[in-house]
Write a protein that holds these residues in place. Structure first.
Motif, PDB file in Angstrom:
ATOM      1  N   PRO A  57       1.056  -1.280  -0.061  1.00 53.01           N
ATOM      2  CA  PRO A  57      -0.273  -0.029   0.273  1.00 53.01           C
ATOM      3  C   PRO A  57       0.586   1.069   0.239  1.00 53.01           C
ATOM      4  N   TYR A  58       0.522   2.946  -0.498  1.00 49.80           N
ATOM      5  CA  TYR A  58       1.682   3.194  -0.944  1.00 49.80           C
ATOM      6  C   TYR A  58       1.650   3.900   0.565  1.00 49.80           C
ATOM      7  N   THR A  59       0.686   4.049   1.646  1.00 47.87           N
ATOM      8  CA  THR A  59       0.645   4.387   3.167  1.00 47.87           C
ATOM      9  C   THR A  59       1.658   3.891   3.644  1.00 47.87           C
ATOM     10  N   THR A  60       1.674   2.592   3.598  1.00 45.84           N
ATOM     11  CA  THR A  60       3.124   1.453   3.825  1.00 45.84           C
ATOM     12  C   THR A  60       4.365   2.430   4.030  1.00 45.84           C
ATOM     13  N   SER A  61       4.950   2.286   2.420  1.00 40.21           N
ATOM     14  CA  SER A  61       5.545   2.827   1.519  1.00 40.21           C
ATOM     15  C   SER A  61       5.954   4.181   2.014  1.00 40.21           C
ATOM     16  N   LEU A  62       4.823   5.388   2.556  1.00 38.41           N
ATOM     17  CA  LEU A  62       4.845   7.024   2.885  1.00 38.41           C
ATOM     18  C   LEU A  62       5.629   5.884   4.434  1.00 38.41           C
ATOM     19  N   PHE A  63       5.151   5.629   4.852  1.00 37.62           N
ATOM     20  CA  PHE A  63       5.344   5.572   6.428  1.00 37.62           C
ATOM     21  C   PHE A  63       6.863   4.718   6.368  1.00 37.62           C
ATOM     22  N   THR A  64       7.266   4.278   5.577  1.00 38.51           N
ATOM     23  CA  THR A  64       8.401   3.766   5.759  1.00 38.51           C
ATOM     24  C   THR A  64       9.835   5.233   4.982  1.00 38.51           C
TER      25      THR A  64
END
Length: 286
Positions: A170-177
């Motif tokens: 998910p894009y938000t998981t990548s953003l968090f990373t």
């Protein structure tokens, strides 16, 4: 529309905070570090990222590149606002959209229509006219800062688009990373500077970083919500956001901070607005 207005408000507020940093002797690198910690916490709270999905197969080269670029370009952003003002820096940041557009053509082989070509042809003179001024400050090489903002944010945009294409996460998981890695990079820089006596940890810098992080994340959150609310009209969100930041940022820079602009600078602002309009129309035409 309320989400677009909130995103514009948050984006311009970040610029204002960076403009005020010099007046209150804020350590930008400390503020930036806390900013990413704040964004990290808010990202975890609002998006509930599943970090277990982040494996060795994730696009780590892109994550690492963003982790280095984000805090670095943030520092150039602050330096540009400090030396050249909100008006010119906001335009440099917004017109950086031309870099992913060019990347889409040369790298991803996307077709160009005549409206997009007109937008690009108007945009580059807009950049030159906006930054053009004959003062002693320019002789010091301050023009380098907005150029780095222009190039840096353009490259960052391209990298984020690459992450969006990676459907396994998910894009938000990548953003968090990315926020997590950016915080680590910023923290390393601060630690090295403290050890060498370049800076001292001060509570005011931490408080400023907290506020900066709230508005920086707010810009991202409301922009994403605007795209979700207007899913059938993404180009409207794109145009309203970019035009809004240029107009509001320019008005605040000129009225509140008395930033001096030449007639050619004003012409550059008008061309920048026209360029965004043509890009928006080109997206509608596709």
């Amino acid at each position: 529309m309320i989400y677009i207005l909130l995103s514009i408000f948050c984006s311009v507020t970040v610029a204002i905070l960076l403009k005020l940093a010099k007046r209150y002797q804020i350590s930008i690198i400390q503020a930036v570090t806390v900013n990413y910690l704040t964004a990290l916490a808010l990202c975890f709270f609002f998006f509930k990222p599943d970090v277990k999905l982040v494996t060795s197969a994730a696009p780590w080269p892109i994550y690492i590149a963003l982790a280095i670029l984000l805090p670095t370009i943030f520092l150039f952003l602050a330096a540009s606002i400090k030396n050249l003002g909100i008006v010119k820096t906001d335009i440099a940041q917004r017109l950086s959209l031309f870099i992913p557009i060019l990347a889409a053509y040369f790298i991803f082989q996307e077709d160009f229509n005549y409206l997009k070509i007109i937008g690009l042809c108007i945009g580059f003179p807009a950049i030159l006219l906006t930054f053009l001024r004959k003062t002693e400050e320019d002789k010091k090489g301050n023009w380098v800062y907005p150029v780095m903002v222009f190039v840096g944010f353009g490259v960052i945009d391209v990298l984020f688009k690459q992450i969006a294409l990676y459907k396994a996460l998910p894009y938000t998981t990548s953003l968090f990373t990315v926020f997590c890695l950016s915080f680590i990079v910023s923290l390393i820089i601060v630690t090295v500077m403290v050890i060498h006596g370049k800076i001292k940890i001060q509570l005011v810098n931490l408080a400023c970083g907290l506020i900066l992080g709230l508005f920086n994340f707010g810009n991202i959150l409301f922009y994403m919500k605007a795209h979700k609310a207007l899913a059938e009209n993404p180009s409207t969100v794109f145009a309203a956001m970019n035009l809004g930041v240029i107009i509001v940022g320019s008005l605040i820079g000129i009225i509140a901070f008395k930033e001096k602009l030449t007639k050619l600078n004003y012409l550059g602002i008008l061309l920048a607005l026209a360029a965004v309009v043509f890009i928006k129309l080109s997206q509608d035409a596709v």
